[in-house]
Design an enzyme around this catalytic site. Sequence first.
Site, PDB file in Angstrom:
ATOM      1  N   GLU A   1      34.020  57.626  70.846  1.00 24.57           N
ATOM      2  CA  GLU A   1      34.901  57.108  71.888  1.00 24.57           C
ATOM      3  C   GLU A   1      36.330  57.027  71.353  1.00 24.57           C
ATOM      4  O   GLU A   1      36.682  56.097  70.636  1.00 24.57           O
ATOM      5  CB  GLU A   1      34.430  55.737  72.348  1.00 24.57           C
TER       6      GLU A   1
ATOM      7  N   HIS B   1      32.482  57.651  77.482  1.00 23.06           N
ATOM      8  CA  HIS B   1      31.416  56.913  76.807  1.00 23.06           C
ATOM      9  C   HIS B   1      30.113  57.717  76.787  1.00 23.06           C
ATOM     10  O   HIS B   1      29.020  57.154  76.925  1.00 23.06           O
ATOM     11  CB  HIS B   1      31.190  55.565  77.510  1.00 23.06           C
TER      12      HIS B   1
ATOM     13  N   HIS C   1      35.457  47.017  78.948  1.00 27.43           N
ATOM     14  CA  HIS C   1      35.436  48.209  79.811  1.00 27.43           C
ATOM     15  C   HIS C   1      35.985  47.990  81.223  1.00 27.43           C
ATOM     16  O   HIS C   1      35.541  48.623  82.182  1.00 27.43           O
ATOM     17  CB  HIS C   1      34.017  48.757  79.911  1.00 27.43           C
TER      18      HIS C   1
END
Length: 357
Positions: free
Chosen positions: A322, A179, A109
């Site tokens: 996602e 997310h 991320h």
Amino acid sequence: MTELKLEPFGTMPGGDRIDLYTLTNEHGTRVAITTYGARLVKFERLVHGAPLDIVLGYETGEDYVADTASMGAIVGRHANRIAGGRVTIAGRPYQLELNSGSHKQNHIHGGTRGLHYHLWTAEIVDGGVEFTAISPDGEGGYPGNFEAKVAYRLTDDDALHISYRAVSDADTICNLTNHAYFNLEGATADSVLDHEAEIYADEFTWADAESLPDGRILTVFGTPMDFTTPHRIGERIDADYDQLQMAGGYDHNWVLRGDIAPEPYSHLKKAARVTSAKTGLALSCYTTQVGMQFYTGNALAKKPLIGKGSRQFPRRGGFCLETQFFPNAPANPAFPQPELRMDEVWEAETVYKLDNL
């Protein structure tokens, strides 16, 4: 006609104000997004005459600053995992920050200063709000000064449109997603195991115990990964199957077939549809992206985080859809590659649409 409300939502540790933008359509459906991490805070619809919020999250901006589960966030520069944090861009190797894995040996991320930790600026646009963040050259190990713009729009057919745009002044990596954790029984419900899910994919990317694909793309047929027809999420989640046992449930990337979404979304492909018989709600996901990580919140209870209603998030209390490039793509050249060339424009779009069953 979408109405917009702006209100203060909290304060950053350095004193900067965190704002909350709330969009309301003609039916009273609401979405709220905060400038901290451009995070989706609320997706609320009237169910049996009462408002029901289907997005897990927190009560204040300060709570989001303390979050470690990427609640509702725009994550990047690279959503999901990269083995060893090693990437090669335009023939040059780069080492990204290591912030994931059992021994912090991988990258996830965008690192500890990923976009979900940024305070974004906001501008009102037609039908919604556009958020902008700048990731400076070298942040997380990535080359290039990187500008991301994400616009949230709510339409009168109860569809949340998320449009992404990014540019960089050097060749870099770009793989952005949202997310959000959803629960169609409500943000404080105990589980998503009774929801039914359909995923428009015949294949998925095999992943190891660190959730890292090794390049294999496997058929879903004959496995608990088969959601080509609707299945209850809890039906096979604890099956004696290596993928589920290693991940503690569903936390995998499905390779989207490319089924065309219905009008007026035919420029997008179908990704997933999740339903709740209890509330009579259906959430459809449409996207331009090639893959979708379906995550069932297997690790939520491991994080002592207190969310809406002063409740700790329960294990498997939310699911994520996602839309993104495949995880660990830089280590697998046969996968579509999330590279953004200098001065080119990267764009993507995802829609989350609520309907009644």
